[in-house]
Design an enzyme around this catalytic site. Structure first.
Site, PDB file in Angstrom:
ATOM      1  N   VAL A  87      -5.210  -4.066   0.772  1.00  5.87           N
ATOM      2  CA  VAL A  87      -4.820  -5.296   0.916  1.00  5.87           C
ATOM      3  C   VAL A  87      -5.737  -5.903   2.063  1.00  5.87           C
ATOM      4  CG1 VAL A  87      -3.413  -7.386   1.419  1.00  5.87           C
ATOM      5  CG2 VAL A  87      -2.588  -5.235   0.542  1.00  5.87           C
ATOM      6  N   GLU A  91      -9.014 -15.956   2.738  1.00  8.31           N
ATOM      7  CA  GLU A  91      -9.116 -17.225   3.291  1.00  8.31           C
ATOM      8  C   GLU A  91      -7.494 -17.915   3.128  1.00  8.31           C
ATOM      9  OE1 GLU A  91     -12.158 -19.168   1.218  1.00  8.31           O
ATOM     10  OE2 GLU A  91     -13.782 -17.848   1.869  1.00  8.31           O
ATOM     11  N   HIS A  94      -1.956 -15.429   1.621  1.00  9.81           N
ATOM     12  CA  HIS A  94      -1.463 -14.425   0.764  1.00  9.81           C
ATOM     13  C   HIS A  94      -1.637 -13.111   1.291  1.00  9.81           C
ATOM     14  CE1 HIS A  94      -0.767 -12.803  -3.205  1.00  9.81           C
ATOM     15  NE2 HIS A  94      -1.776 -11.813  -3.158  1.00  9.81           N
ATOM     16  N   ASN A 119       3.810   5.788   3.557  1.00 10.84           N
ATOM     17  CA  ASN A 119       2.918   4.341   3.159  1.00 10.84           C
ATOM     18  C   ASN A 119       1.456   4.536   3.554  1.00 10.84           C
ATOM     19  OD1 ASN A 119       2.194   1.823   2.801  1.00 10.84           O
ATOM     20  ND2 ASN A 119       4.054   0.736   3.988  1.00 10.84           N
ATOM     21  N   ARG A 133     -11.342   3.851   6.255  1.00  4.20           N
ATOM     22  CA  ARG A 133      -9.780   4.254   6.191  1.00  4.20           C
ATOM     23  C   ARG A 133      -9.674   4.898   4.877  1.00  4.20           C
ATOM     24  NH1 ARG A 133     -10.345   0.368   9.416  1.00  4.20           N
ATOM     25  NH2 ARG A 133      -9.040   0.233  11.539  1.00  4.20           N
TER      26      ARG A 133
END
Length: 159
Positions: A87, A91, A94, A119, A133
């Site tokens: 994720v 802008e 959300h 997770n 990552r």
């Protein structure tokens, strides 16, 4: 700011165990890297794994609950679960909704059912952070999520 480093978790012997990786597929190359890290961690422990794909991070908790129920009824093997996805802040708000609600429900689900769970949903500011990552040779957050699930699997077995 540099990311903190830590010692690696001890290798868990999970021979014969089977884990389900549920990925919210949105950024193909990033998800592929997360999955590669998780699959490698499971293989190193002697466990098998499979990947189930859903559209995004918000669908992951629902999918894990469905898969958990299938395992509980004997229709599927699952000794633990890993959630993977990316994720990236945009802008609108959300990002906050997806990040917070998916994490909240995943932790509630894992706690309620005492799941061996990891997770690996990345919540980042930009693509460069996500790439650093996701890459198994750099951040290896997919592998970290699998190792977290393996650690909880070992804890459950010792109880």
């Amino acid at each position: 700011m540099a990311e903190a480093t830590r010692e690696a978790l001890p290798l868990v012997d999970a021979t014969g165990a089977h884990f389900i990786i549920v990925e919210g597929r949105f950024y193909d190359s990033l998800n592929d890297q997360l999955i590669a890290g998780a699959v490698a961690a499971f293989a190193a422990s002697g466990a098998t794994s499979e990947v189930v794909t859903v559209p995004g991070a918000l669908e992951i908790p629902v999918a894990i609950e469905i898969l958990r129920q299938q395992a509980e009824s004997g229709r599927r093997k699952a000794d633990g679960f890993v959630a993977l996805g990316v994720v990236i802040r945009g802008e609108t708000t959300h990002y906050e909704i997806v990040s917070n609600e998916s994490a909240r429900e995943l932790i509630a689900l894992a706690t309620r059912h005492r799941l061996a769970f990891g997770n690996g949903i990345l919540t980042v500011e930009n693509m460069a952070q996500a790439e650093a990552r996701a890459n198994p040779s750099r951040g290896d957050k997919g592998g970290d999520a699998a190792r977290a699930a393996l650690a909880l699997y070992a804890l459950k077995r010792s109880a």
